[in-house]
Design a protein around this motif. Structure first.
Motif, PDB file in Angstrom:
ATOM      1  N   LEU A   1      -2.163  -2.289   4.864  1.00  0.00           N
ATOM      2  CA  LEU A   1      -0.828  -1.210   5.368  1.00  0.00           C
ATOM      3  C   LEU A   1      -0.944  -1.429   7.206  1.00  0.00           C
ATOM      4  O   LEU A   1       0.704  -1.092   7.425  1.00  0.00           O
ATOM      5  CB  LEU A   1      -1.837   0.111   5.935  1.00  0.00           C
ATOM      6  CG  LEU A   1      -2.179   0.860   4.415  1.00  0.00           C
ATOM      7  CD1 LEU A   1      -3.341   2.294   4.290  1.00  0.00           C
ATOM      8  CD2 LEU A   1      -0.542   1.577   4.121  1.00  0.00           C
ATOM      9  N   GLU A   2      -2.171  -2.607   7.772  1.00  0.00           N
ATOM     10  CA  GLU A   2      -1.740  -3.171   8.554  1.00  0.00           C
ATOM     11  C   GLU A   2      -0.101  -4.009   8.819  1.00  0.00           C
ATOM     12  O   GLU A   2       0.457  -4.223   9.709  1.00  0.00           O
ATOM     13  CB  GLU A   2      -2.555  -3.531   9.472  1.00  0.00           C
ATOM     14  CG  GLU A   2      -2.847  -4.080  11.118  1.00  0.00           C
ATOM     15  CD  GLU A   2      -2.400  -2.742  11.639  1.00  0.00           C
ATOM     16  OE1 GLU A   2      -1.459  -2.991  12.271  1.00  0.00           O
ATOM     17  OE2 GLU A   2      -3.417  -1.881  11.833  1.00  0.00           O
TER      18      GLU A   2
ATOM     19  N   GLY B   1     -11.459   0.552  -9.402  1.00  0.00           N
ATOM     20  CA  GLY B   1     -11.845   2.123  -8.320  1.00  0.00           C
ATOM     21  C   GLY B   1     -11.436   1.781  -6.422  1.00  0.00           C
ATOM     22  O   GLY B   1     -10.761   2.705  -6.214  1.00  0.00           O
ATOM     23  N   MET B   2     -11.330   1.115  -6.674  1.00  0.00           N
ATOM     24  CA  MET B   2     -10.567   0.625  -5.451  1.00  0.00           C
ATOM     25  C   MET B   2      -9.186   0.638  -5.600  1.00  0.00           C
ATOM     26  O   MET B   2      -8.548   1.748  -4.796  1.00  0.00           O
ATOM     27  CB  MET B   2     -11.107  -1.122  -4.705  1.00  0.00           C
ATOM     28  CG  MET B   2     -13.048  -1.114  -4.568  1.00  0.00           C
ATOM     29  SD  MET B   2     -13.523  -0.543  -3.035  1.00  0.00           S
ATOM     30  CE  MET B   2     -12.636  -1.653  -2.058  1.00  0.00           C
TER      31      MET B   2
ATOM     32  N   LYS C   1      -3.704   6.370  -1.522  1.00  0.00           N
ATOM     33  CA  LYS C   1      -3.136   6.635   0.197  1.00  0.00           C
ATOM     34  C   LYS C   1      -2.243   5.563   0.244  1.00  0.00           C
ATOM     35  O   LYS C   1      -0.778   5.781   1.344  1.00  0.00           O
ATOM     36  CB  LYS C   1      -3.864   4.974   0.851  1.00  0.00           C
ATOM     37  CG  LYS C   1      -5.532   5.665   0.707  1.00  0.00           C
ATOM     38  CD  LYS C   1      -6.506   4.448   1.330  1.00  0.00           C
ATOM     39  CE  LYS C   1      -6.362   3.472   2.428  1.00  0.00           C
ATOM     40  NZ  LYS C   1      -7.044   2.601   3.047  1.00  0.00           N
ATOM     41  N   MET C   2      -1.229   5.191  -0.499  1.00  0.00           N
ATOM     42  CA  MET C   2       0.586   4.188  -0.167  1.00  0.00           C
ATOM     43  C   MET C   2       0.992   5.250  -0.362  1.00  0.00           C
ATOM     44  O   MET C   2       1.972   5.551   0.253  1.00  0.00           O
ATOM     45  CB  MET C   2       0.441   2.774  -1.400  1.00  0.00           C
ATOM     46  CG  MET C   2      -0.138   2.250  -0.599  1.00  0.00           C
ATOM     47  SD  MET C   2      -0.808   1.345   0.637  1.00  0.00           S
ATOM     48  CE  MET C   2      -2.141   1.147   0.477  1.00  0.00           C
TER      49      MET C   2
ATOM     50  N   GLU D   1       0.109   9.327  -0.394  1.00  0.00           N
ATOM     51  CA  GLU D   1       0.381   9.817   0.720  1.00  0.00           C
ATOM     52  C   GLU D   1       0.842   9.361   1.988  1.00  0.00           C
ATOM     53  O   GLU D   1       1.601  10.361   2.677  1.00  0.00           O
ATOM     54  CB  GLU D   1      -0.968   9.666   1.270  1.00  0.00           C
ATOM     55  CG  GLU D   1      -1.950  10.981   0.576  1.00  0.00           C
ATOM     56  CD  GLU D   1      -3.099  10.920   0.449  1.00  0.00           C
ATOM     57  OE1 GLU D   1      -3.454  10.390   1.069  1.00  0.00           O
ATOM     58  OE2 GLU D   1      -4.434  12.023  -0.443  1.00  0.00           O
ATOM     59  N   ARG D   2       1.357   8.001   2.045  1.00  0.00           N
ATOM     60  CA  ARG D   2       1.834   7.603   3.656  1.00  0.00           C
ATOM     61  C   ARG D   2       3.211   7.533   3.013  1.00  0.00           C
ATOM     62  O   ARG D   2       4.031   6.823   4.079  1.00  0.00           O
ATOM     63  CB  ARG D   2       0.934   6.261   4.636  1.00  0.00           C
ATOM     64  CG  ARG D   2       0.166   6.505   4.660  1.00  0.00           C
ATOM     65  CD  ARG D   2      -1.146   4.868   4.349  1.00  0.00           C
ATOM     66  NE  ARG D   2      -2.184   5.654   5.816  1.00  0.00           N
ATOM     67  CZ  ARG D   2      -3.583   6.173   4.882  1.00  0.00           C
ATOM     68  NH1 ARG D   2      -3.966   6.645   3.544  1.00  0.00           N
ATOM     69  NH2 ARG D   2      -4.745   6.718   6.180  1.00  0.00           N
ATOM     70  N   GLY D   3       4.044   7.624   1.965  1.00  0.00           N
ATOM     71  CA  GLY D   3       5.143   6.912   1.577  1.00  0.00           C
ATOM     72  C   GLY D   3       5.170   6.013   2.007  1.00  0.00           C
ATOM     73  O   GLY D   3       6.643   5.122   1.830  1.00  0.00           O
ATOM     74  N   VAL D   4       4.447   4.430   1.270  1.00  0.00           N
ATOM     75  CA  VAL D   4       4.849   3.689   1.592  1.00  0.00           C
ATOM     76  C   VAL D   4       4.359   1.907   0.361  1.00  0.00           C
ATOM     77  O   VAL D   4       4.642   1.730   0.048  1.00  0.00           O
ATOM     78  CB  VAL D   4       3.740   2.762   1.952  1.00  0.00           C
ATOM     79  CG1 VAL D   4       4.518   3.616   4.112  1.00  0.00           C
ATOM     80  CG2 VAL D   4       2.281   2.754   1.926  1.00  0.00           C
ATOM     81  N   ASP D   5       4.611   3.210  -1.465  1.00  0.00           N
ATOM     82  CA  ASP D   5       3.721   3.154  -2.274  1.00  0.00           C
ATOM     83  C   ASP D   5       4.942   2.315  -3.290  1.00  0.00           C
ATOM     84  O   ASP D   5       5.047   1.388  -3.851  1.00  0.00           O
ATOM     85  CB  ASP D   5       3.480   4.240  -3.120  1.00  0.00           C
ATOM     86  CG  ASP D   5       4.441   5.284  -2.710  1.00  0.00           C
ATOM     87  OD1 ASP D   5       5.355   5.885  -2.501  1.00  0.00           O
ATOM     88  OD2 ASP D   5       4.581   5.653  -4.061  1.00  0.00           O
ATOM     89  N   GLN D   6       6.702   2.183  -2.217  1.00  0.00           N
ATOM     90  CA  GLN D   6       7.637   1.239  -2.833  1.00  0.00           C
ATOM     91  C   GLN D   6       7.599   0.078  -2.284  1.00  0.00           C
ATOM     92  O   GLN D   6       8.102  -0.939  -2.517  1.00  0.00           O
ATOM     93  CB  GLN D   6       8.798   2.321  -2.178  1.00  0.00           C
ATOM     94  CG  GLN D   6       9.383   3.719  -2.858  1.00  0.00           C
ATOM     95  CD  GLN D   6       9.062   3.710  -5.077  1.00  0.00           C
ATOM     96  OE1 GLN D   6       9.702   2.488  -5.180  1.00  0.00           O
ATOM     97  NE2 GLN D   6       8.459   3.796  -5.287  1.00  0.00           N
TER      98      GLN D   6
END
Length: 249
Positions: free
Chosen positions: A71-72, A89-90, A97-98, A100-105
């Motif tokens: 993310l950083e 699990g991680m 998280k990705m 929810e932040r809209g960066v999974d693409q």
């Protein structure tokens, strides 16, 4: 002898580390930030800023965990980041998280081991890892595979805990990691071994010049060691040079 999370088990370090992180995954982000008083966030920011001159567009984040470093790394404006980890699990927490932040693409979270990375030679502009190389089953083999998947001219960045060398920071660090970290780790995560392993693995890890020697043995050149917060953590930078390019003296 390898430092293991669960000394009463006969499974490999890789299997034990995966099991440990599966167990603590739901509380991992909270404990990271709590036990470091949020300084880990600043460390990641500085580590990623050091990559700005390289302008990497395709980045591999090894031992990505829940994806904080990935993310950083978005601040570098890459086209794609691939995060790999042995702990499902991680990865599950990271994928959420990705999303929810809209960066999974842009950030893809995949299962993968540091030894035998599932990628072609010379595929990435940069390989990065934060607080993960300490958990490699074989440090040299893992770093060598990182070097393999980075293109000539590409860069590798490692952020890892290290040991302060000056009084009184070393004494404070010894007490904090030996007693405070395991106490709160056990209380919050309910895993009695995970944060004892954290302390033991930090003490056993070859940091500073010792790490640089292994880094260079893996094939990286133009290496740099940058201590952080009086040596509590360190950033290591190295390049994979084209075959015809001699290293700087």
């Amino acid at each position: 002898m390898a430092v293991l999370p669960y000394k009463d088990k006969s499974t490999s370090k890789r299997e034990q580390v995966g099991e440990m992180f599966d167990t603590i995954a739901p509380k991992y982000d909270f404990l990271n930030h709590f036990l470091s008083a949020g300084i880990d966030i600043l460390w990641r920011k500085k580590a990623i800023r050091l990559l700005t001159p390289f302008a990497p567009k395709y980045i591999l984040d090894i031992a990505t965990g829940t994806g904080d470093l990935a993310l950083e790394a978005l601040s570098l404006k890459p086209d794609k980041i691939v995060g790999v980890d042995i702990s499902e699990g991680m990865l599950a927490v990271g994928r959420q998280k990705m999303k929810e932040r809209g960066v999974d693409q842009i950030i893809e979270m995949r299962s993968g081991d540091s030894q035998g990375l599932p990628f072609a030679d010379n595929e990435f502009d940069a390989a990065i890892v934060s607080f993960g190389v300490r958990n490699f089953e074989n440090l040299l083999a893992g770093l060598t595979d990182m070097q393999r998947v980075v293109r000539p001219g590409g860069v590798c960045m490692v952020l890892e805990f290290s040991k302060p060398r000056q009084f009184p920071f070393r004494q404070f660090y010894d007490v904090y990691t030996a007693h405070v970290v395991p106490f709160f780790g056990k209380m919050v995560s309910k895993d009695t071994s995970a944060y004892e392993y954290l302390n033991e693995s930090m003490r056993a890890f070859p940091d500073g010049p010792d790490f640089i020697r292994v880094f260079e043995e893996a094939g990286f050149r133009n290496t740099k060691w940058i201590p952080l917060s009086f040596g509590i953590a360190s950033i290591y930078i190295g390049q994979k040079l084209p075959a015809s390019t001699p290293p700087r003296s």
